[in-house]
Design a protein around this motif. Structure first.
Motif, PDB file in Angstrom:
ATOM      1  N   LEU A 307       0.820  -1.216   0.000  1.00 51.88           N
ATOM      2  CA  LEU A 307       0.000   0.000   0.000  1.00 51.88           C
ATOM      3  C   LEU A 307       0.851   1.262   0.000  1.00 51.88           C
ATOM      4  N   GLU A 308       2.034   1.170   0.593  1.00 48.73           N
ATOM      5  CA  GLU A 308       2.907   2.345   0.645  1.00 48.73           C
ATOM      6  C   GLU A 308       3.762   2.491  -0.610  1.00 48.73           C
ATOM      7  N   GLY A 309       3.588   1.543  -1.548  1.00 53.78           N
ATOM      8  CA  GLY A 309       4.366   1.617  -2.785  1.00 53.78           C
ATOM      9  C   GLY A 309       5.763   1.056  -2.643  1.00 53.78           C
ATOM     10  N   LEU A 310       6.023   0.381  -1.517  1.00 53.75           N
ATOM     11  CA  LEU A 310       7.347  -0.212  -1.296  1.00 53.75           C
ATOM     12  C   LEU A 310       7.344  -1.635  -1.843  1.00 53.75           C
ATOM     13  N   ARG A 311       8.511  -2.230  -1.975  1.00 56.02           N
ATOM     14  CA  ARG A 311       8.575  -3.639  -2.375  1.00 56.02           C
ATOM     15  C   ARG A 311       7.880  -4.438  -1.271  1.00 56.02           C
ATOM     16  N   PRO A 312       6.889  -5.249  -1.631  1.00 53.08           N
ATOM     17  CA  PRO A 312       6.091  -5.878  -0.563  1.00 53.08           C
ATOM     18  C   PRO A 312       6.760  -7.073   0.114  1.00 53.08           C
ATOM     19  N   GLU A 313       7.902  -6.801   0.706  1.00 56.73           N
ATOM     20  CA  GLU A 313       8.532  -7.846   1.523  1.00 56.73           C
ATOM     21  C   GLU A 313       7.931  -7.790   2.919  1.00 56.73           C
ATOM     22  N   VAL A 314       8.021  -8.914   3.596  1.00 55.94           N
ATOM     23  CA  VAL A 314       7.477  -9.007   4.959  1.00 55.94           C
ATOM     24  C   VAL A 314       8.339  -8.160   5.908  1.00 55.94           C
ATOM     25  N   ARG A 315       7.679  -7.472   6.854  1.00 58.89           N
ATOM     26  CA  ARG A 315       8.418  -6.700   7.873  1.00 58.89           C
ATOM     27  C   ARG A 315       8.604  -7.564   9.108  1.00 58.89           C
ATOM     28  N   THR A 316       9.642  -7.253   9.872  1.00 57.74           N
ATOM     29  CA  THR A 316       9.783  -7.940  11.156  1.00 57.74           C
ATOM     30  C   THR A 316       8.770  -7.336  12.144  1.00 57.74           C
ATOM     31  N   ARG A 317       8.286  -8.146  13.049  1.00 54.83           N
ATOM     32  CA  ARG A 317       7.366  -7.672  14.089  1.00 54.83           C
ATOM     33  C   ARG A 317       7.886  -8.122  15.438  1.00 54.83           C
ATOM     34  N   PRO A 318       7.679  -7.432  16.555  1.00 55.54           N
ATOM     35  CA  PRO A 318       7.053  -6.120  16.648  1.00 55.54           C
ATOM     36  C   PRO A 318       7.902  -5.035  15.959  1.00 55.54           C
ATOM     37  N   PRO A 319       7.319  -3.833  15.739  1.00 55.51           N
ATOM     38  CA  PRO A 319       5.992  -3.420  16.173  1.00 55.51           C
ATOM     39  C   PRO A 319       4.894  -4.021  15.303  1.00 55.51           C
ATOM     40  N   PHE A 320       3.737  -4.243  15.901  1.00 54.24           N
ATOM     41  CA  PHE A 320       2.585  -4.795  15.186  1.00 54.24           C
ATOM     42  C   PHE A 320       1.761  -3.663  14.562  1.00 54.24           C
ATOM     43  N   PRO A 321       1.033  -3.993  13.480  1.00 48.75           N
ATOM     44  CA  PRO A 321       0.278  -2.947  12.793  1.00 48.75           C
ATOM     45  C   PRO A 321      -0.680  -2.158  13.700  1.00 48.75           C
ATOM     46  N   ALA A 322      -1.233  -2.791  14.732  1.00 49.40           N
ATOM     47  CA  ALA A 322      -2.212  -2.081  15.567  1.00 49.40           C
ATOM     48  C   ALA A 322      -1.618  -0.810  16.163  1.00 49.40           C
ATOM     49  N   VAL A 323      -0.288  -0.818  16.391  1.00 50.10           N
ATOM     50  CA  VAL A 323       0.325   0.405  16.928  1.00 50.10           C
ATOM     51  C   VAL A 323       1.210   1.110  15.900  1.00 50.10           C
ATOM     52  N   TYR A 324       1.746   0.355  14.936  1.00 53.21           N
ATOM     53  CA  TYR A 324       2.638   0.961  13.937  1.00 53.21           C
ATOM     54  C   TYR A 324       2.365   0.288  12.596  1.00 53.21           C
ATOM     55  N   GLY A 325       1.348   0.777  11.915  1.00 53.21           N
ATOM     56  CA  GLY A 325       0.908   0.096  10.692  1.00 53.21           C
ATOM     57  C   GLY A 325       1.097   0.917   9.448  1.00 53.21           C
ATOM     58  N   LEU A 326      -0.011   1.240   8.781  1.00 49.28           N
ATOM     59  CA  LEU A 326       0.070   1.929   7.495  1.00 49.28           C
ATOM     60  C   LEU A 326       0.700   3.317   7.686  1.00 49.28           C
ATOM     61  N   PHE A 327       1.715   3.611   6.912  1.00 47.58           N
ATOM     62  CA  PHE A 327       2.483   4.858   7.009  1.00 47.58           C
ATOM     63  C   PHE A 327       2.924   5.117   8.457  1.00 47.58           C
ATOM     64  N   GLY A 328       3.148   4.040   9.187  1.00 45.09           N
ATOM     65  CA  GLY A 328       3.634   4.169  10.560  1.00 45.09           C
ATOM     66  C   GLY A 328       2.554   4.541  11.574  1.00 45.09           C
ATOM     67  N   MET A 329       1.293   4.530  11.158  1.00 52.92           N
ATOM     68  CA  MET A 329       0.201   4.936  12.065  1.00 52.92           C
ATOM     69  C   MET A 329      -0.540   3.705  12.608  1.00 52.92           C
ATOM     70  N   PRO A 330      -1.170   3.835  13.796  1.00 47.80           N
ATOM     71  CA  PRO A 330      -1.929   2.697  14.343  1.00 47.80           C
ATOM     72  C   PRO A 330      -2.983   2.223  13.339  1.00 47.80           C
ATOM     73  N   THR A 331      -3.009   0.931  13.091  1.00 48.09           N
ATOM     74  CA  THR A 331      -3.860   0.387  12.033  1.00 48.09           C
ATOM     75  C   THR A 331      -4.480  -0.930  12.481  1.00 48.09           C
ATOM     76  N   VAL A 332      -5.805  -1.012  12.444  1.00 48.98           N
ATOM     77  CA  VAL A 332      -6.424  -2.327  12.652  1.00 48.98           C
ATOM     78  C   VAL A 332      -6.488  -2.974  11.277  1.00 48.98           C
ATOM     79  N   LEU A 333      -5.686  -3.997  11.096  1.00 47.80           N
ATOM     80  CA  LEU A 333      -5.664  -4.714   9.824  1.00 47.80           C
ATOM     81  C   LEU A 333      -6.285  -6.076  10.070  1.00 47.80           C
ATOM     82  N   SER A 334      -7.430  -6.317   9.443  1.00 48.86           N
ATOM     83  CA  SER A 334      -8.107  -7.590   9.672  1.00 48.86           C
ATOM     84  C   SER A 334      -8.685  -8.126   8.383  1.00 48.86           C
TER      85      SER A 334
END
Ligand SMILES: Cc1cc2nc3c(=O)[nH]c(=O)nc-3n(C[C@H](O)[C@H](O)[C@H](O)COP(=O)(O)O)c2cc1C
Ligand code: SF4
Length: 543
Positions: A307-334
């Motif tokens: 969604l951010e236009g980056l190469r869609p490789e998997v990110r390491t977690r944490p942080p989890f999307p709920a606190v650091y998600g889309l464009f670095g903002m809290p995101t409920v991704l379900s």
């Protein structure tokens, strides 16, 4: 990626963002696509390599794909049904070999005859009429298969909860709803984390990248019940304080994309959410984003990178999307189905929803049945229902003898027919017997389909879809495929100890559940089909 870099990439947000521009630039596939991509990189003040690396990741944006005219479904159900080869043969009467490509699962596992032309799905059977797709529930009061009806009336429930979102969150907690995208994480915990996070901007993202061959429940929901999904996202936004929702739908589902966009327009025109006209009841904007052909974009962090236009490789977690998600903002991704349950929960109450299932797997689950069944299609099944009654009762049994069921996609379990009576349809029963419920798509493996070919297919799938970030998956899937195809096609033997080591390395060394999850169905096969497979191996299994 550092927080600073992610912050910079937020510069243009979702409107005409990097992903959209990149798709537009690459999409035509003509000779000037390269120059256009370089110009996009310039416009976003990012490197050429970053944009080239991202665009070349996607099947639909690659030059070899753009040169093809027709695409055959490459999914597991089409493979095991045996209809894939017939379809290819008949397409060769109309297209040259080099014009025929493949795509990973078009979500027509119930008919096994789908192909794609000019971005649209066609069915080989008959004159384009869709074959029967049965849909029914074994719950007296289904939560998901019910029509949504008049849009204003349907969304009036959100008005009721608008002034008391803490109580709405409490209902979600009482429902015990667990994520339907595979991992089964409690939904309310994500919502709470995101609500508690302090931020100027928050997002809701719906994962509609349903890439698991064998599953078409999310496709069905978006095509037939898009408002159930949008309602769930809107309510989640109200609870967390997010004002933007993104539905990321795989490009292989063109009708789902269209129907979801129509539903968003309907909401805007009815003045329910923000649009170009009229005062909105809720300050909430939906974006519908179409994927470009990459299975790994179903993994949540890869989806966010996409969604951010980056190469869609998997990110390491944490942080989890709920606190650091889309464009670095809290995101409920379900998942699509997770969101689609919210209306029922808030209308009937969390406890009522929970009672539809078992204590630890509350509610119902959508189950996709492939074309081997007498009643192929979509079921809404109360969690805890005996698997035997799903397969033989609701599904009407299979049309031909079946020796195993691949349940939950390529990373789900391979359930031998002899184990069906030992299982109930819920998370716990499957995991306690060494399988995985996952997304609950059921693909039948006919009696005469060689298990070695299924294993070869699973490794080939992983090899193709691996994002390449970690080597146990990137290299392991290639090595596994080489071993299995050598055995299946050329009579070579596989050293069992080496193979077990490979599985162990992939399981424990992979960053995400693509590489890490593949060993499960493979080990199921080694355990339950040892007689059939033993001729392909030498040596002893590792202790
Ligand atoms: C390889 C891989 C593919 C995945 N594909 C999907 C998918 O197609 N749809 C989905 O909802 N979740 C998928 N997931 C799970 C997501 O990462 C995530 O857990 C899920 O979207 C969260 O939603 P839920 O809590 O509602 O299940 C995938 C995970 C992995 C590792
Ligand atoms: S396991 Fe595979 S898909 Fe997942 S991060 Fe590693 S390389 Fe990427």
């Amino acid at each position: 990626m550092s927080k600073n870099l992610r912050g910079l990439s937020a510069r243009k947000g979702l409107d005409d963002g990097l992903y959209d521009e990149m798709v537009r630039a690459a999409g035509a596939g003509d000779d000037s696509a390269h120059e256009r991509l370089i110009s996009v990189a310039g416009g976003f003040m990012t490197g050429h390599a970053a944009v080239m690396g991202a665009s070349s990741f996607y099947d639909f944006l690659r030059k070899d794909h753009l040169g093809k005219k027709v695409f055959v479904c490459d999914g597991t159900a089409c493979l095991t049904s045996g209809r894939q080869e017939d379809l290819k043969r008949s397409l060769k009467e109309h297209y040259a070999d080099h014009e025929i490509g493949a795509v990973t699962c078009l979500g027509h596992c119930h008919s096994n005859d789908a192909f794609m032309v000019n971005g649209e799905i066609r069915l080989a059977g008959g004159d384009g009429a869709a074959p029967a797709l049965y849909s029914f529930s074994n719950a007296d009061k289904p939560a998901l298969l019910v029509p949504t009806g008049d849009v204003r009336e349907y969304y009036s429930l959100a008005v009721k909860w608008q002034s008391d979102t803490p109580s709405a969150l409490k209902e979600l907690e009482l429902s015990g709803l667990r994520g339907r995208g595979g991992a089964g994480f409690p939904f309310h915990l994500k919502v709470r984390s995101s609500r508690d996070a302090k931020s100027v901007k928050k997002y809701i993202v719906c994962n509609a990248d349903e890439g698991d061959p064998g599953a078409f429940s999310d496709k069905w929901l978006l095509e037939e019940r898009p408002h159930a999904v949008l309602f769930g996202m809107l309510m989640t936004g109200m609870i967390t304080g997010a004002d933007t929702g993104v539905v990321y739908i795989r490009g292989e589902y063109p009708l789902a994309v269209r129907r979801t966009r129509e539903a968003v327009k309907e909401l805007e025109e009815a003045g329910i959410t923000e649009g170009s006209s009229g005062p909105a009841a809720f300050r909430f904007r939906f974006h519908v984003v179409e994927g470009s052909g990459a299975y790994i974009c179903g993994e949540e962090t890869s989806l966010l990178n996409s969604l951010e236009g980056l190469r869609p490789e998997v990110r390491t977690r944490p942080p989890f999307p709920a606190v650091y998600g889309l464009f670095g903002m809290p995101t409920v991704l379900s998942n699509v189905e997770t969101f689609a349950n919210v209306h029922y929960i808030l209308k009937e109450g969390g406890k009522d929803y929970a009672a539809l299932g078992t204590e630890r797997s509350p509610g119902t689950k959508l189950v996709s049945l492939d074309g081997a069944f007498n009643r192929p299609g979509l079921l809404e099944v109360r969690m805890g229902t005996p698997l035997r009654s799903v397969i033989d009762g609701m599904g009407g049994g299979t049309r031909y003898p079946v020796k195993a069921f691949q349940i939950g996609g390529p990373l789900g379990g391979l359930v031998p027919a002899s184990k069906v009576s030992d299982l109930t349809l819920d998370f716990e029963s499957f995991s306690s017997e060494g399988f995985l419920l996952g997304h609950a798509g059921i693909v039948s493996v006919p009696e005469d389909f060689p298990i070695i070919k299924l294993l070869e297919h699973l490794f080939e799938f992983t090899k193709k879809e691996s994002c390449g970030k970690c080597f146990p998956c990137r290299i392991g899937s290639v090595r596994g495929y080489e071993l299995l195809s050598g055995a299946a096609e050329k009579g070579m033997k596989i050293d069992r100890r080496l193979f077990d080591d490979l599985l162990e390395t992939m399981q424990f060394g992979s960053l995400c559940a693509l590489g890490g999850g593949l060993p499960l169905p493979v080990r199921n096969a080694l355990q339950w089909f040892s007689d059939e497979l033993k001729g392909y191996f030498t040596g002893k299994e590792a202790k």
